[in-house]
Design a protein around this motif. Structure first.
Motif, PDB file in Angstrom:
ATOM      1  N   GLN A 133      -3.446  -4.994  -2.991  1.00  0.00           N
ATOM      2  CA  GLN A 133      -3.697  -4.804  -4.423  1.00  0.00           C
ATOM      3  C   GLN A 133      -4.202  -6.108  -5.041  1.00  0.00           C
ATOM      4  O   GLN A 133      -5.141  -6.111  -5.842  1.00  0.00           O
ATOM      5  N   TYR A 172      -6.042  -0.013   7.012  1.00  0.00           N
ATOM      6  CA  TYR A 172      -5.706   0.398   5.648  1.00  0.00           C
ATOM      7  C   TYR A 172      -6.982   0.870   4.982  1.00  0.00           C
ATOM      8  O   TYR A 172      -8.015   0.190   5.024  1.00  0.00           O
ATOM      9  N   ARG A 211      -8.018   2.475   1.170  1.00  0.00           N
ATOM     10  CA  ARG A 211      -7.558   2.848  -0.171  1.00  0.00           C
ATOM     11  C   ARG A 211      -7.819   4.336  -0.421  1.00  0.00           C
ATOM     12  O   ARG A 211      -8.880   4.862  -0.088  1.00  0.00           O
ATOM     13  N   GLU A 248      -2.080   5.585   3.225  1.00  0.00           N
ATOM     14  CA  GLU A 248      -3.288   4.763   3.360  1.00  0.00           C
ATOM     15  C   GLU A 248      -3.315   3.969   4.658  1.00  0.00           C
ATOM     16  O   GLU A 248      -4.211   3.155   4.872  1.00  0.00           O
ATOM     17  N   ALA A 304       0.847  -1.191   0.000  1.00  0.00           N
ATOM     18  CA  ALA A 304       0.000   0.000   0.000  1.00  0.00           C
ATOM     19  C   ALA A 304       0.881   1.240   0.000  1.00  0.00           C
ATOM     20  O   ALA A 304       2.114   1.150  -0.024  1.00  0.00           O
TER      21      ALA A 304
END
Length: 389
Positions: free
Chosen positions: A199, A224, A226, A76, A72
């Motif tokens: 991802q 986390y 996005r 984020e 990441a």
């Protein structure tokens, strides 16, 4: 790099105790303990503010280390005091309205499902429970068929607290992307034993803890979010760290995921969790995942040939959590009797997994979890102890 076969050197001496409850209370490596001690010594000698200033580099490294772990961006990542609060900060910030639908799975963690019930009562949205496939994991095809224009969120647990399964998180992510539905993944039991990649998984939000397979301190967690979905989540509360007071009647949220943090936090815990991530990275998550999976398979095999013992793990892919029963004994009795023999395990009970255990006709399961610091000899000793109960 740390040789995974030599990690016992960084694990506290505990020859008289077999630890098979590490998914719930993993042993802290020496480097993590030492990093926390340095901060606490500074707090004792100089006070909290100066200790935080001295730890500035390690506090900044928290974001870069987690970003590397999860694939990441550092912006984020947020530090949150535990996994439940991390999950809550994202979920309670979603603008769910009457008539909206949220899809979850029967293996969802009890705290998460309670939060869904809580918000459903407040907001008027509907909870849909996706069925399991023949293996016991979420049925991805059925999940996709359940999606309607009213579906706003898919929220599942990657590794449930019971059953030993690993839900097909990436397959769920592909479904979520095809339909433009937000995807929240509880990775509390998976990060640290499974090589994580947000991802590849395709999740928009991921929450987790420090105290389980990452071997960090208790009372630490992470979130986390996005970058592309940040503005779709309104933090349920803010403070002077999460936002800037720009005028008498105005404010601006902090950029990135730090809007989900609070100013006051456990500095030693944050440094300890950062060090735990760095330690895991130094071993290598692929090596950890392979080692844990191998030991768990050996444990399942050893228990399966033990008289009056049945293994109850599910899923196509299985993890380091191994659940079992022994005829004539409640799971809590198994845990108590093993503890008397210097063996620590955990128990999964109906209140924590109502949607999963009840349909399987189970009230509780004993749960023995392996980590990379466990040995094949310990597995043999454990299976022998269970057989003698």
């Amino acid at each position: 790099m740390i040789d995974i076969d030599n990690v016992r050197a960084d694990t506290p001496a505990c020859e008289s105790v077999l630890h098979f409850d590490n998914a719930g209370a993993s042993l802290m490596p020496d480097p993590v303990w030492q990093a926390m001690q340095w901060v606490l010594k500074d707090e004792r000698a100089f006070g909290g503010y100066e200790a935080e200033r001295r730890a500035a580099d390690d506090l900044a490294a928290f974001y870069t280390e987690f970003a590397a772990l999860l694939n990441a961006d550092p912006t984020e990542i947020a530090y949150v005091e535990n996994a439940t609060r991390a999950w809550d900060m994202a979920f309670y910030g979603l603008d769910l309205k009457p008539g909206d639908r949220v899809i979850t799975h029967g293996s969802e963690y009890a705290s998460n499902y309670l939060a869904m019930l809580h918000q459903a009562r407040r907001r008027g949205f509907h909870i849909d429970v996706a069925p399991s496939d023949a293996s016991g994991q979420i049925d991805v095809a059925a999940l996709e068929d359940m999606i309607t224009p009213a579906t706003k969120l898919i929220a599942i647990t990657h590794v449930p607290t019971q059953g030993g399964l690993v839900n097909p998180a990436a397959a769920v992510g592909a479904v979520a992307r095809r339909h433009g539905v937000l995807y929240l993944l509880d990775a509390c039991q998976s990060v640290g034993q499974i090589d994580p990649d947000v991802q590849a998984i395709g999740c928009d939000i991921l929450s987790g803890t420090g105290r389980k397979y990452l071997r960090g301190p208790r009372g630490t967690g992470f979130l986390y979010v996005r970058q592309s979905v940040l503005d779709r989540i309104d933090p349920p509360f803010i403070d002077l760290h999460a936002a800037t007071w720009t005028g008498p009647d105005s404010y601006e949220l902090a950029p990135g995921a730090r809007r989900f943090e609070t100013w006051e936090s456990n500095i030693a815990g944050r440094v300890g969790l950062m060090t735990a991530v760095r330690y895991a990275q130094s071993i290598g998550l692929p090596a950890i995942e392979a080692r844990v999976a191998n030991l768990a398979t050996k444990l399942r095999d050893a228990l399966s040939v033990t008289d009056d013992v049945s293994v109850h793990d599910q899923g196509v892919t299985r993890c380091g959590l191994v659940t079992f029963r022994k005829d004539g004994l409640e799971a809590t009795d198994i845990a108590d009797r093993l503890r008397d023999r210097g063996i620590n395990i955990s128990v999964s009970t109906l209140p924590y997994a109502r949607l999963d255990l009840a349909p399987r006709g189970l009230h509780s399961l004993a749960r023995a979890s392996v980590h990379y610091f466990n040995t094949e000899d310990e597995i043999e000793r454990f299976a022998g102890a269970v057989a003698m109960l």
